[in-house]
Write a protein that holds these residues in place. Structure first.
Motif, mmCIF file in Angstrom:
data_model
loop_
_atom_site.group_PDB
_atom_site.id
_atom_site.type_symbol
_atom_site.label_atom_id
_atom_site.label_comp_id
_atom_site.label_asym_id
_atom_site.label_seq_id
_atom_site.Cartn_x
_atom_site.Cartn_y
_atom_site.Cartn_z
ATOM 1 N N ALA A 16 0.828 -1.204 0.000
ATOM 2 C CA ALA A 16 0.000 0.000 0.000
ATOM 3 C C ALA A 16 0.866 1.259 0.000
ATOM 4 O O ALA A 16 0.549 2.235 -0.685
ATOM 5 N N VAL A 17 1.952 1.231 0.750
ATOM 6 C CA VAL A 17 2.864 2.379 0.793
ATOM 7 C C VAL A 17 3.464 2.627 -0.587
ATOM 8 O O VAL A 17 3.510 3.758 -1.074
ATOM 9 N N ILE A 18 3.925 1.550 -1.221
ATOM 10 C CA ILE A 18 4.514 1.673 -2.561
ATOM 11 C C ILE A 18 3.491 2.234 -3.547
ATOM 12 O O ILE A 18 3.794 3.133 -4.357
ATOM 13 N N ALA A 19 2.268 1.707 -3.499
ATOM 14 C CA ALA A 19 1.216 2.170 -4.410
ATOM 15 C C ALA A 19 0.870 3.638 -4.149
ATOM 16 O O ALA A 19 0.672 4.421 -5.088
ATOM 17 N N ALA A 20 0.805 4.020 -2.865
ATOM 18 C CA ALA A 20 0.475 5.408 -2.525
ATOM 19 C C ALA A 20 1.576 6.370 -2.956
ATOM 20 O O ALA A 20 1.295 7.475 -3.441
ATOM 21 N N VAL A 21 2.827 5.963 -2.789
ATOM 22 C CA VAL A 21 3.952 6.795 -3.218
ATOM 23 C C VAL A 21 3.931 6.970 -4.738
ATOM 24 O O VAL A 21 4.123 8.069 -5.259
ATOM 25 N N ALA A 22 3.678 5.872 -5.451
ATOM 26 C CA ALA A 22 3.608 5.933 -6.916
ATOM 27 C C ALA A 22 2.462 6.834 -7.363
ATOM 28 O O ALA A 22 2.601 7.623 -8.313
ATOM 29 N N LEU A 23 1.331 6.734 -6.672
ATOM 30 C CA LEU A 23 0.184 7.576 -7.000
ATOM 31 C C LEU A 23 0.496 9.046 -6.760
ATOM 32 O O LEU A 23 0.177 9.912 -7.590
ATOM 33 N N GLY A 24 1.128 9.329 -5.627
ATOM 34 C CA GLY A 24 1.503 10.705 -5.317
ATOM 35 C C GLY A 24 2.452 11.278 -6.356
ATOM 36 O O GLY A 24 2.302 12.423 -6.789
ATOM 37 N N ALA A 25 3.422 10.464 -6.778
ATOM 38 C CA ALA A 25 4.377 10.915 -7.804
ATOM 39 C C ALA A 25 3.674 11.202 -9.118
ATOM 40 O O ALA A 25 3.963 12.193 -9.795
ATOM 41 N N THR A 26 2.721 10.344 -9.474
ATOM 42 C CA THR A 26 1.980 10.527 -10.728
ATOM 43 C C THR A 26 1.151 11.806 -10.706
ATOM 44 O O THR A 26 1.145 12.576 -11.678
ATOM 45 N N LEU A 27 0.453 12.048 -9.597
ATOM 46 C CA LEU A 27 -0.413 13.220 -9.499
ATOM 47 C C LEU A 27 0.384 14.527 -9.413
ATOM 48 O O LEU A 27 -0.164 15.601 -9.674
ATOM 49 N N SER A 28 1.655 14.443 -9.030
ATOM 50 C CA SER A 28 2.448 15.659 -8.846
ATOM 51 C C SER A 28 3.245 16.056 -10.086
ATOM 52 O O SER A 28 3.922 17.079 -10.081
ATOM 53 N N VAL A 29 3.173 15.262 -11.150
ATOM 54 C CA VAL A 29 3.956 15.564 -12.357
ATOM 55 C C VAL A 29 3.542 16.909 -12.960
ATOM 56 O O VAL A 29 4.390 17.742 -13.307
ATOM 57 N N ASP A 30 2.245 17.141 -13.094
ATOM 58 C CA ASP A 30 1.782 18.414 -13.654
ATOM 59 C C ASP A 30 2.152 19.578 -12.740
ATOM 60 O O ASP A 30 2.489 20.675 -13.218
ATOM 61 N N ALA A 31 2.080 19.356 -11.422
ATOM 62 C CA ALA A 31 2.464 20.406 -10.476
ATOM 63 C C ALA A 31 3.935 20.773 -10.650
ATOM 64 O O ALA A 31 4.308 21.950 -10.559
ATOM 65 N N LEU A 32 4.777 19.776 -10.896
ATOM 66 C CA LEU A 32 6.199 20.015 -11.137
ATOM 67 C C LEU A 32 6.392 20.892 -12.373
ATOM 68 O O LEU A 32 7.155 21.878 -12.342
ATOM 69 N N SER A 33 5.707 20.555 -13.454
ATOM 70 C CA SER A 33 5.846 21.309 -14.706
ATOM 71 C C SER A 33 5.334 22.743 -14.561
ATOM 72 O O SER A 33 5.967 23.689 -15.034
ATOM 73 N N VAL A 34 4.182 22.892 -13.907
ATOM 74 C CA VAL A 34 3.614 24.228 -13.723
ATOM 75 C C VAL A 34 4.515 25.068 -12.822
ATOM 76 O O VAL A 34 4.740 26.264 -13.077
ATOM 77 N N ALA A 35 5.053 24.455 -11.770
ATOM 78 C CA ALA A 35 5.953 25.173 -10.862
ATOM 79 C C ALA A 35 7.211 25.632 -11.594
ATOM 80 O O ALA A 35 7.709 26.743 -11.359
ATOM 81 N N MET A 36 7.734 24.806 -12.477
ATOM 82 C CA MET A 36 8.897 25.210 -13.267
ATOM 83 C C MET A 36 8.567 26.411 -14.147
ATOM 84 O O MET A 36 9.373 27.331 -14.295
#
Length: 200
Positions: A16-36
């Protein structure tokens, strides 16, 4: 028997931890691009208060969208999926277009455009909303399937968003300091592209 049960629980929690971390990373990709992109517009003038404001609003909106999907389920997800891409494209397209226009204008007009604070809540909240629309559908799926603990998912998504926004702002700010207008043009194009990607 009790030992075997505890081991199975530990394994399931680990998964569950691995899945949640992967999900968090996936959802934050657009935030990373917008922040840049918004970091590039600062041309090396990003301060600690700017970091704090951006991190706070992006993280808060991501958590709110994820929680809304989890609590309200398919009804909200259906509405968001219908109008979400248009909202995302409009918001990101407007900001991206403004950045490109700002970079292409002469110094006087650019100064006037840059006088608008790019990292106030009035700018950050729409951008955060535009890049977190997917979180509603994810939250809805989690609420229906119950595959992942909601609290753990919230923590992982929040941490991933914090890291993504901080890294994105830093990288964009450094690029803006070094290349200024070209970096701002690229940042604007990235925002428009993310808006278009929401239709895919």
């Amino acid at each position: 028997m009790h030992r075997k049960y505890r081991e199975e629980n530990m394994l399931s929690f680990g998964a569950a931890v691995i899945a949640a971390v992967a999900l968090g990373a996936t959802l934050s990709v657009d935030a990373l691009s917008v922040a840049m992109s918004i970091g590039a517009r600062m041309h090396g003038k990003l301060g600690y208060r700017n970091y704090g404001a951006a991190i706070f609003w992006f993280t808060a909106v991501h958590i709110l969208m994820l929680s809304s999907g989890f609590l309200l389920g398919d009804a909200l997800a259906g509405i968001i999926n219908g109008v979400g891409p248009w909202i995302s494209f409009t918001l990101l397209g407007l900001v991206g277009g403004t950045m490109i226009r700002s970079a292409l204008k002469d110094d006087v007009e650019e100064e006037n455009l840059m006088s608008i604070p790019p990292l106030t809540w009035k700018t950050l909240v729409p951008l955060a909303f535009a890049c977190s629309i997917d979180a509603v559908a994810v939250g809805s799926s989690l609420g229906l399937s119950r595959n992942l603990p909601f609290g753990l998912t919230i923590i992982c998504v929040a941490l991933a968003t914090i890291i993504a926004v901080a890294c994105g702002l830093y990288a964009g700010n450094k690029a803006g300091e070094k290349w200024e207008k070209p970096a701002e043009i690229v940042g604007g194009i990235v925002l428009v592209f993310i808006g278009l990607k929401s239709f895919v």
